[in-house]
Design a protein around this motif. Structure first.
Motif, short mmCIF file in Angstrom:
data_model
loop_
_atom_site.label_atom_id
_atom_site.label_comp_id
_atom_site.label_asym_id
_atom_site.label_seq_id
_atom_site.Cartn_x
_atom_site.Cartn_y
_atom_site.Cartn_z
N SER A 150 -4.14 -1.58 8.18
CA SER A 150 -4.69 -3.01 8.52
C SER A 150 -4.29 -4.26 7.10
CB SER A 150 -5.97 -2.62 8.69
OG SER A 150 -6.76 -2.79 7.56
N ASP A 151 -4.88 -5.03 7.89
CA ASP A 151 -4.73 -6.54 6.96
C ASP A 151 -5.95 -5.74 6.05
OD1 ASP A 151 -2.71 -7.37 8.63
OD2 ASP A 151 -4.68 -9.10 9.98
N THR A 152 -7.03 -5.32 6.05
CA THR A 152 -7.89 -4.66 4.94
C THR A 152 -6.93 -4.63 4.35
OG1 THR A 152 -9.50 -4.90 6.20
CG2 THR A 152 -10.35 -4.38 4.42
N VAL A 153 -5.74 -3.73 3.78
CA VAL A 153 -5.67 -2.63 2.61
C VAL A 153 -3.90 -2.75 2.64
CG1 VAL A 153 -7.90 -0.78 3.21
CG2 VAL A 153 -5.06 -1.01 4.32
N ARG A 154 -3.19 -3.82 3.52
CA ARG A 154 -2.28 -4.03 3.16
C ARG A 154 -1.38 -4.03 2.51
NH1 ARG A 154 0.26 -3.41 8.07
NH2 ARG A 154 -1.67 -5.19 8.60
N THR A 155 -1.94 -4.74 0.84
CA THR A 155 -1.79 -4.62 0.17
C THR A 155 -2.09 -3.91 -1.15
OG1 THR A 155 -2.93 -6.61 -1.38
CG2 THR A 155 -0.91 -7.29 0.11
N ASP A 156 -1.28 -2.94 -2.09
CA ASP A 156 -2.12 -2.18 -3.06
C ASP A 156 -3.25 -2.19 -4.03
OD1 ASP A 156 -0.06 -0.74 -2.12
OD2 ASP A 156 1.49 -0.51 -4.68
N ASP A 157 -3.24 -4.31 -4.18
CA ASP A 157 -4.57 -4.62 -4.89
C ASP A 157 -6.12 -4.82 -3.67
OD1 ASP A 157 -3.70 -4.74 -7.48
OD2 ASP A 157 -2.96 -7.33 -6.90
N ASP A 158 -5.35 -5.02 -2.52
CA ASP A 158 -6.40 -4.48 -1.47
C ASP A 158 -6.65 -3.46 -0.78
OD1 ASP A 158 -6.16 -7.50 -1.40
OD2 ASP A 158 -4.48 -7.14 0.88
N LEU A 159 -6.02 -2.44 -0.76
CA LEU A 159 -6.41 -0.93 -1.21
C LEU A 159 -7.11 -0.26 -2.67
CD1 LEU A 159 -6.15 1.53 0.13
CD2 LEU A 159 -4.04 1.93 -0.39
N ARG A 160 -6.64 -0.67 -3.26
CA ARG A 160 -7.33 -0.47 -4.77
C ARG A 160 -8.58 -0.76 -4.31
NH1 ARG A 160 -2.43 -1.66 -7.40
NH2 ARG A 160 -1.72 -0.67 -8.00
N SER A 161 -9.12 -1.84 -4.00
CA SER A 161 -10.51 -2.65 -4.13
C SER A 161 -11.34 -2.15 -2.91
CB SER A 161 -10.43 -4.20 -3.38
OG SER A 161 -11.52 -4.82 -3.52
N PHE A 162 -10.74 -1.77 -1.44
CA PHE A 162 -11.23 -0.49 -0.98
C PHE A 162 -11.53 0.50 -1.45
CE2 PHE A 162 -10.66 1.60 3.30
CZ PHE A 162 -12.16 0.85 3.72
N LEU A 163 -11.06 0.94 -2.09
CA LEU A 163 -10.93 2.62 -2.51
C LEU A 163 -12.26 2.92 -2.72
CD1 LEU A 163 -7.43 4.11 -3.02
CD2 LEU A 163 -9.33 4.58 -0.78
N ARG A 164 -12.61 1.57 -3.99
CA ARG A 164 -13.28 1.57 -5.20
C ARG A 164 -14.40 0.86 -4.08
NH1 ARG A 164 -9.31 -1.85 -8.75
NH2 ARG A 164 -7.85 0.23 -9.92
N TRP A 165 -14.47 0.39 -3.34
CA TRP A 165 -15.94 0.28 -2.90
C TRP A 165 -16.50 0.65 -2.38
CZ3 TRP A 165 -16.46 -0.44 2.20
CH2 TRP A 165 -17.73 -1.29 2.56
N SER A 166 -15.28 1.92 -1.42
CA SER A 166 -15.90 2.83 -0.22
C SER A 166 -15.34 4.49 -0.21
CB SER A 166 -15.08 2.89 1.51
OG SER A 166 -13.83 3.06 0.39
N LEU A 167 -14.33 4.68 -1.35
CA LEU A 167 -14.80 6.70 -1.59
C LEU A 167 -14.91 6.53 -2.90
CD1 LEU A 167 -13.02 8.59 -1.40
CD2 LEU A 167 -10.97 7.91 -2.13
N ILE A 168 -15.01 5.77 -4.37
CA ILE A 168 -15.17 5.91 -4.78
C ILE A 168 -17.18 6.00 -5.33
CG2 ILE A 168 -15.39 5.46 -7.62
CD1 ILE A 168 -13.05 6.92 -6.56
N PRO A 169 -17.89 5.42 -4.80
CA PRO A 169 -19.10 5.81 -4.57
C PRO A 169 -19.39 7.13 -3.81
CG PRO A 169 -19.08 3.45 -3.88
CD PRO A 169 -17.59 4.68 -4.17
N VAL A 170 -18.61 7.57 -3.04
CA VAL A 170 -18.51 8.81 -2.12
C VAL A 170 -18.52 10.06 -3.34
CG1 VAL A 170 -17.77 10.10 -0.21
CG2 VAL A 170 -18.58 7.84 -0.47
#
Length: 185
Positions: A151-171
């Motif tokens: 998706s556009d939210t995670v299209r680039t590697d930097d976007d994906l990194r940011s999304f994962l840090r925000w969503s997956l790492i806390p889990v």
């Protein structure tokens, strides 16, 4: 194996059969059968060859990541990058081309591969050992989701990194450097 990979790249997994591989390789069908017992064995060995090359590149990208959260994030970014880069791995993401990725046994077969990459996480965050099976499950499901649903939210590697840090790492409950966190929503 190269002929099988070329067929997968061009037309997907469904295009691979012993006759097509023989034709692509410029040999007889009997020659192909002399080396491989059947289509599944041929595809399996071709995928192992491709996967070994890719896994080596992923290992190199993540080997020096010092902290657990960075390791998880960079592992997922590297997997997606390699799947985008390599046409055979890209073909795995297309359901209607006979991809084994959509086989019911995928998760069972993928867990040992995921565990191999996640064991170094325990050196970075030893307290995850008590729930390592759950960690493998969460990360493997996250990787598959990232690969299958772009998706556009995670299209680039930097976007994906940011999304994962925000969503997956806390889990996962691992510490991460908030300075790196740029995602605000």
């Amino acid at each position: 194996m190269d002929a099988a990979a070329a067929l997968v790249e061009r037309s997907g997994f469904e295009a691979v059969n012993m006759v097509a591989v023989a034709r692509e390789a410029g040999v007889s069908r009997q020659t192909v059968y002399a080396h491989f017992g059947g289509r599944d064995e041929l595809l399996s060995e071709a995928m192992v060859r491709v996967t070994q090359q890719v896994l080596g590149r992923i290992d190199a990208r993540i080997a020096d990541v010092p902290d657990a959260s960075g390791y998880v994030v960079e592992l997922i970014v590297a997997v997606r990058s390699e799947c985008r880069r390599h046409p055979v791995l890209g073909a795995l993401l297309i359901a209607d081309r006979g991809s084994p990725l959509f086989d019911e046994e995928l998760f069972v077969q993928a867990k040992p591969v995921a565990e191999r990459f996640l064991v170094p996480l325990l050196a970075r965050e030893p307290r995850l050992a008590a729930r390592f099976g759950d960690v493998v499950e969460i990360i493997l499901r996250s990787i598959l989701s990232v690969l299958l649903f772009d998706s556009d939210t995670v299209r680039t590697d930097d976007d994906l990194r940011s999304f994962l840090r925000w969503s997956l790492i806390p889990v996962l409950g691992v510490a991460h450097d908030p300075v790196i966190d740029t995602r605000t929503n």
